[in-house]
Design an enzyme around this catalytic site. Structure first.
Site, PDB file in Angstrom:
ATOM      1  N   ASN A 128       0.835  -1.199   0.000  1.00  0.00           N
ATOM      2  CA  ASN A 128       0.000   0.000   0.000  1.00  0.00           C
ATOM      3  C   ASN A 128       0.876   1.257   0.000  1.00  0.00           C
ATOM      4  O   ASN A 128       0.961   1.988   0.992  1.00  0.00           O
ATOM      5  CB  ASN A 128      -0.960  -0.020   1.191  1.00  0.00           C
ATOM      6  CG  ASN A 128      -2.066   1.002   1.059  1.00  0.00           C
ATOM      7  OD1 ASN A 128      -1.990   1.918   0.242  1.00  0.00           O
ATOM      8  ND2 ASN A 128      -3.085   0.853   1.878  1.00  0.00           N
ATOM      9  N   TYR A 135       1.685   8.329   5.328  1.00  0.00           N
ATOM     10  CA  TYR A 135       2.153   8.274   6.709  1.00  0.00           C
ATOM     11  C   TYR A 135       3.521   8.937   6.858  1.00  0.00           C
ATOM     12  O   TYR A 135       3.756   9.677   7.820  1.00  0.00           O
ATOM     13  CB  TYR A 135       2.205   6.832   7.208  1.00  0.00           C
ATOM     14  CG  TYR A 135       0.850   6.156   7.267  1.00  0.00           C
ATOM     15  CD1 TYR A 135      -0.287   6.853   7.686  1.00  0.00           C
ATOM     16  CD2 TYR A 135       0.695   4.826   6.922  1.00  0.00           C
ATOM     17  CE1 TYR A 135      -1.526   6.237   7.742  1.00  0.00           C
ATOM     18  CE2 TYR A 135      -0.546   4.205   6.975  1.00  0.00           C
ATOM     19  CZ  TYR A 135      -1.645   4.917   7.388  1.00  0.00           C
ATOM     20  OH  TYR A 135      -2.870   4.307   7.450  1.00  0.00           O
TER      21      TYR A 135
END
Length: 163
Positions: A128, A135
């Site tokens: 992902n 993040y």
């Protein structure tokens, strides 16, 4: 103008939470692993001894749910402080790219600070890349030297029963 209102989940949100969990599992190609029921979620989130918490991201006006974060406390012996483990952060596909995931994560970080937590942690699937980039853009660092281990099902039964 549409904005996101973030609030704690209520028992009435359980069916929606389960639907969001299923949507996330489908995105992660793990729908076949979802066995949770509304009754189980209700007990674990709102029963006498809740094991996890949920914040819901609702669009305003209207109240449609755009996403959620499900989390629980852990503990750092090194810091001698509680932490928060983010089990699921999910924004529905049609609402991605609008900053809603960041808003949910920032609210969760705020909760961690309010509760004097020493850290906020989560896992992300290796494939992902969009999430990994997101993040990292928020200052999160991967724990590359750590590998997560898991015991479930019959292996958990065997280990717990001393066999």
């Amino acid at each position: 103008m549409t904005s996101l209102h973030i609030e704690p989940a209520t028992p009435a949100d359980v069916p929606t939470i389960l639907q969001l969990i299923r949507e996330l599992a489908e995105f992660e190609r793990l729908l076949h692993e979802v066995t949770a029921t509304e009754e189980q979620l209700h007990e674990q989130l709102f029963g006498p001894k809740p094991k996890a918490e949920v914040i819901m991201g609702r669009l305003q006006p209207g109240g449609e749910v755009a996403g959620f974060a499900l989390y629980f406390h852990n503990f750092s012996t090194f810091l001698a402080k509680p932490g928060i483990y983010l089990e699921d952060l999910y924004v529905r596909q049609q609402y991605r790219g609008r900053g809603y995931g960041e808003q949910l994560l920032r609210r969760l970080a705020g909760i961690a600070l309010e509760r004097n937590c020493g850290r906020l942690e989560w896992s992300v699937l290796d494939w992902n890349q969009r999430a990994i980039d997101f993040y990292k853009s928020l200052g999160a660092a991967p724990m590359n030297e750590w590998t997560i281990y898991r015991v479930t099902g019959s292996a958990l039964q065997k280990l717990g029963n001393g066999r």
